[in-house]
Design a protein around this motif. Structure first.
Motif, PDB file in Angstrom:
ATOM      1  N   UNK A 110     -45.057 -51.065 -18.655  1.00 31.76           N
ATOM      2  CA  UNK A 110     -44.711 -51.037 -17.245  1.00 31.76           C
ATOM      3  C   UNK A 110     -45.995 -51.163 -16.420  1.00 31.76           C
ATOM      4  N   UNK A 111     -46.006 -50.613 -15.240  1.00 31.78           N
ATOM      5  CA  UNK A 111     -47.146 -50.748 -14.335  1.00 31.78           C
ATOM      6  C   UNK A 111     -47.340 -49.487 -13.508  1.00 31.78           C
ATOM      7  N   UNK A 112     -48.577 -49.202 -13.146  1.00 35.09           N
ATOM      8  CA  UNK A 112     -48.845 -48.084 -12.244  1.00 35.09           C
ATOM      9  C   UNK A 112     -48.324 -48.372 -10.841  1.00 35.09           C
ATOM     10  N   UNK A 113     -47.886 -49.600 -10.588  1.00 40.85           N
ATOM     11  CA  UNK A 113     -47.291 -49.930  -9.300  1.00 40.85           C
ATOM     12  C   UNK A 113     -46.047 -49.129  -8.982  1.00 40.85           C
ATOM     13  N   UNK A 114     -45.432 -48.514  -9.998  1.00 38.74           N
ATOM     14  CA  UNK A 114     -44.212 -47.734  -9.744  1.00 38.74           C
ATOM     15  C   UNK A 114     -44.488 -46.510  -8.866  1.00 38.74           C
ATOM     16  N   UNK A 115     -45.752 -46.086  -8.762  1.00 34.25           N
ATOM     17  CA  UNK A 115     -46.070 -44.923  -7.933  1.00 34.25           C
ATOM     18  C   UNK A 115     -46.100 -45.264  -6.442  1.00 34.25           C
ATOM     19  N   UNK A 116     -46.199 -46.545  -6.104  1.00 31.45           N
ATOM     20  CA  UNK A 116     -46.266 -46.921  -4.702  1.00 31.45           C
ATOM     21  C   UNK A 116     -47.601 -46.567  -4.073  1.00 31.45           C
ATOM     22  N   UNK A 117     -47.624 -46.494  -2.761  1.00 33.88           N
ATOM     23  CA  UNK A 117     -48.853 -46.241  -2.013  1.00 33.88           C
ATOM     24  C   UNK A 117     -49.098 -44.743  -1.859  1.00 33.88           C
ATOM     25  N   UNK A 118     -50.341 -44.320  -2.147  1.00 32.22           N
ATOM     26  CA  UNK A 118     -50.729 -42.924  -1.952  1.00 32.22           C
ATOM     27  C   UNK A 118     -51.984 -42.805  -1.096  1.00 32.22           C
ATOM     28  N   UNK A 119     -52.260 -43.839  -0.310  1.00 31.14           N
ATOM     29  CA  UNK A 119     -53.381 -43.821   0.640  1.00 31.14           C
ATOM     30  C   UNK A 119     -54.691 -43.403  -0.023  1.00 31.14           C
ATOM     31  N   UNK A 120     -54.922 -43.888  -1.234  1.00 30.82           N
ATOM     32  CA  UNK A 120     -56.141 -43.567  -1.958  1.00 30.82           C
ATOM     33  C   UNK A 120     -56.099 -42.261  -2.724  1.00 30.82           C
ATOM     34  N   UNK A 121     -54.981 -41.528  -2.650  1.00 30.49           N
ATOM     35  CA  UNK A 121     -54.856 -40.261  -3.366  1.00 30.49           C
ATOM     36  C   UNK A 121     -54.616 -40.460  -4.855  1.00 30.49           C
ATOM     37  N   UNK A 122     -54.706 -39.344  -5.578  1.00 29.85           N
ATOM     38  CA  UNK A 122     -54.561 -39.382  -7.040  1.00 29.85           C
ATOM     39  C   UNK A 122     -53.097 -39.203  -7.447  1.00 29.85           C
ATOM     40  N   UNK A 123     -52.722 -39.867  -8.535  1.00 36.37           N
ATOM     41  CA  UNK A 123     -51.397 -39.682  -9.140  1.00 36.37           C
ATOM     42  C   UNK A 123     -51.566 -39.452 -10.634  1.00 36.37           C
ATOM     43  N   UNK A 124     -50.573 -38.797 -11.232  1.00 41.05           N
ATOM     44  CA  UNK A 124     -50.509 -38.686 -12.683  1.00 41.05           C
ATOM     45  C   UNK A 124     -49.074 -38.931 -13.121  1.00 41.05           C
ATOM     46  N   UNK A 125     -48.799 -38.716 -14.396  1.00 42.15           N
ATOM     47  CA  UNK A 125     -47.479 -39.054 -14.920  1.00 42.15           C
ATOM     48  C   UNK A 125     -46.358 -38.183 -14.361  1.00 42.15           C
ATOM     49  N   UNK A 126     -46.713 -37.052 -13.764  1.00 43.73           N
ATOM     50  CA  UNK A 126     -45.706 -36.186 -13.166  1.00 43.73           C
ATOM     51  C   UNK A 126     -45.426 -36.543 -11.702  1.00 43.73           C
ATOM     52  N   UNK A 127     -46.196 -37.450 -11.137  1.00 45.71           N
ATOM     53  CA  UNK A 127     -45.979 -37.881  -9.752  1.00 45.71           C
ATOM     54  C   UNK A 127     -44.671 -38.668  -9.678  1.00 45.71           C
ATOM     55  N   UNK A 128     -43.775 -38.332  -8.758  1.00 46.50           N
ATOM     56  CA  UNK A 128     -42.520 -39.094  -8.653  1.00 46.50           C
ATOM     57  C   UNK A 128     -42.794 -40.562  -8.337  1.00 46.50           C
ATOM     58  N   UNK A 129     -42.016 -41.439  -8.955  1.00 46.17           N
ATOM     59  CA  UNK A 129     -42.164 -42.860  -8.645  1.00 46.17           C
ATOM     60  C   UNK A 129     -41.655 -43.121  -7.230  1.00 46.17           C
TER      61      UNK A 129
END
Length: 288
Positions: free
Chosen positions: A104-123
């Motif tokens: 898949x792709x990390x694009x599923x997280x959408x925009x976070x204005x430069x913030x950090x995401x991990x696998x627990x971040x909602x898509x």
């Protein structure tokens, strides 16, 4: 003998396939064209033509123990899943297939204005191609007990990297405030998938990216320095005259944590930042 079947043997799939073949695996895979199938055969794979409109015969999966899908999804999700789900579900339930992976792709997280995401971040996909990826992830995770999801950052490697962009004269340093991209070398993708095959954890999701999110201009400037060329001039995003597809990549800004591939899979990236990756690719230029 372990046998991997790969739907859509692209840049990442070819790298993984060559590693596994060298280890004695049997590898089968698909291409949309006869020419693509011929290329796969020359590389040692058993090739099947598949364009997402008709299912493959059940015999194509004889002896298959592992399945990887890297086909771009359509509006209905993953065509490989859609056309083969009953057969693959049954093979997963009866234990014939012990591991399934979906790229898949990390694009599923959408925009976070430069913030950090991990696998627990909602898509929170905000472009259509990422929405399709979410649907495909849900299909695989919901239907088979053997599925693993790999959310890939921007892929680079031999022939597809900032060095090639600079050498072509097409590279640009497009400047957009607080714009962060993540990347991953194709060899490190193969390492992560191999590690998951060795340590299956069905239903798990892994971010596959390197350790250093960076603005898009940084790898371009570094590549130019390696080549002994001046960096392309800075171009403000508003003046870049990008295609709609290119603009969509700049719609999202995020930094992606990758600690799970270390803590659970024991992966140490060969190219922990774009600097090591581009330096290695530059060194190999004189050997090609």
């Amino acid at each position: 003998m372990p046998h991997l079947f790969c739907f859509g043997v692209g840049f990442s799939g070819r790298t993984l396939a060559q590693r596994l073949i060298a280890q004695g695996w049997q590898v089968s895979g698909t291409s949309r064209s006869d020419q693509g199938c011929e290329a796969l055969t020359r590389q040692g794979l058993t090739a099947h033509r598949f364009d997402g409109t008709e299912p493959l015969p059940a015999t194509a999966f004889d002896g298959v123990t592992h399945i990887l899908s890297s086909i771009p999804p359509d509006e209905q999700g993953d065509p490989a899943f859609r056309l083969h789900q009953d057969h693959l579900q049954q093979r997963g339930k009866d234990g014939a297939v012990s591991w399934i992976g979906y790229l898949s792709t990390t694009g599923v997280y959408g925009d976070h204005a430069g913030g950090w995401v991990d696998e627990e971040t909602p898509v929170a996909p905000d472009v259509e191609r990422s929405r399709r990826r979410v649907l495909a992830e849900q299909q695989w995770l919901g239907a088979t007990p053997a599925a693993h999801i790999f959310r890939l950052a921007g892929i680079y490697g031999p022939g597809r990297n900032a060095l090639a962009q600079v050498q072509s004269g097409k590279a640009r340093c497009i400047i957009k405030e607080n714009q962060w991209f993540c990347r991953i070398h194709v060899d490190d993708i193969a390492s992560v998938v191999e590690a998951s095959i060795a340590r299956p954890n069905a239903g798990r999701i892994y971010n596959v990216c390197d350790d250093l999110p960076a603005p898009p201009q940084d790898p371009i400037r570094y590549a130019a320095s390696l080549l002994g060329l001046p960096a392309p001039p800075d171009v403000p995003f508003e003046q870049a005259d990008l295609t709609p597809m290119a603009q969509s990549f700049y719609a999202d800004s995020r930094r992606v944590h990758n600690s799970r591939i270390r803590s659970e899979l024991g992966v140490n990236l060969r190219y922990p930042t774009y600097r090591e990756g581009l330096t290695s690719l530059y060194t190999s230029l004189g050997k090609d």
